[in-house]
Design a protein around this motif. Sequence first.
Motif, PDB file in Angstrom:
ATOM      1  N   ASP A  82     -13.740   5.378   1.818  1.00 32.24           N
ATOM      2  CA  ASP A  82     -12.780   4.384   1.337  1.00 32.24           C
ATOM      3  C   ASP A  82     -11.408   4.576   1.965  1.00 32.24           C
ATOM      4  O   ASP A  82     -10.910   5.706   2.089  1.00 32.24           O
ATOM      5  N   VAL A  83     -10.801   3.453   2.334  1.00 32.94           N
ATOM      6  CA  VAL A  83      -9.468   3.435   2.926  1.00 32.94           C
ATOM      7  C   VAL A  83      -8.693   2.279   2.305  1.00 32.94           C
ATOM      8  O   VAL A  83      -9.265   1.392   1.684  1.00 32.94           O
ATOM      9  N   THR A  84      -7.365   2.286   2.492  1.00 35.67           N
ATOM     10  CA  THR A  84      -6.566   1.161   2.012  1.00 35.67           C
ATOM     11  C   THR A  84      -6.895  -0.064   2.866  1.00 35.67           C
ATOM     12  O   THR A  84      -7.256   0.068   4.039  1.00 35.67           O
ATOM     13  N   PRO A  85      -6.764  -1.243   2.296  1.00 31.89           N
ATOM     14  CA  PRO A  85      -7.208  -2.457   3.001  1.00 31.89           C
ATOM     15  C   PRO A  85      -6.459  -2.769   4.299  1.00 31.89           C
ATOM     16  O   PRO A  85      -7.081  -3.161   5.282  1.00 31.89           O
ATOM     17  N   TYR A  86      -5.168  -2.606   4.326  1.00 32.66           N
ATOM     18  CA  TYR A  86      -4.393  -3.059   5.480  1.00 32.66           C
ATOM     19  C   TYR A  86      -4.114  -1.944   6.496  1.00 32.66           C
ATOM     20  O   TYR A  86      -4.386  -2.091   7.676  1.00 32.66           O
ATOM     21  N   GLU A 132       0.828  -1.211   0.000  1.00 33.95           N
ATOM     22  CA  GLU A 132       0.000   0.000   0.000  1.00 33.95           C
ATOM     23  C   GLU A 132       0.857   1.254   0.000  1.00 33.95           C
ATOM     24  O   GLU A 132       0.581   2.201  -0.738  1.00 33.95           O
ATOM     25  N   PRO A 174      -6.954   6.773   4.595  1.00 33.41           N
ATOM     26  CA  PRO A 174      -8.063   7.329   3.807  1.00 33.41           C
ATOM     27  C   PRO A 174      -7.615   7.676   2.384  1.00 33.41           C
ATOM     28  O   PRO A 174      -6.549   8.269   2.191  1.00 33.41           O
ATOM     29  N   ARG A 213      -5.460   1.102   6.461  1.00 33.87           N
ATOM     30  CA  ARG A 213      -6.645   1.939   6.667  1.00 33.87           C
ATOM     31  C   ARG A 213      -6.365   3.420   6.420  1.00 33.87           C
ATOM     32  O   ARG A 213      -6.908   4.293   7.090  1.00 33.87           O
TER      33      ARG A 213
END
Length: 161
Positions: free
Chosen positions: A108-112, A36, A116, A114
């Motif tokens: 929405d956030v990144t999967p791991y 990420e 924003p 988080r």
Amino acid sequence: MAGLVPGVLLLATALLTLADVVGRNLLNAPVPGATELTELALVAITFLLYPRVAWRDTHISVDLLDGIMGPRAKWLQQLLAALIGVAAFGVLAWRLWLLGDRITGYGDVTPYLRIPLGPVYYGMSILSGVTAIAYALRVALIVVMPRRLGELTSTPSKGIE
């Protein structure tokens, strides 16, 4: 100086990738969220460099016809390229801002990690707007001072005489 931040980000990304690969392969412990962070850094590097590339006219180009084109045709080519840059990055700025609004609304956030994603899109939009402005300034210089273009943008004028 405008390339300093992207350069530092690129170095940090390379070091992060190295640490992640070493951690994953030798220690069986990858760096959490490295993918990420790498993705976000590459977006930042790209959009931070766009205004500089636009202003200095250092994008990748192929000069297939430059040898047979006269000064007037080269002038027109540079003018059209800069006008296309204004339009393309202007539209990109507008659409990225709208997408930033939508993504912020969804949360929405990144999967791991988080992180924003809305601010990322707003940043891309702002930098696209700055790039459009850089192209607009090039248009003005091409029209008003074509002989001084290279001197003012710190690059060769690519044959405009």
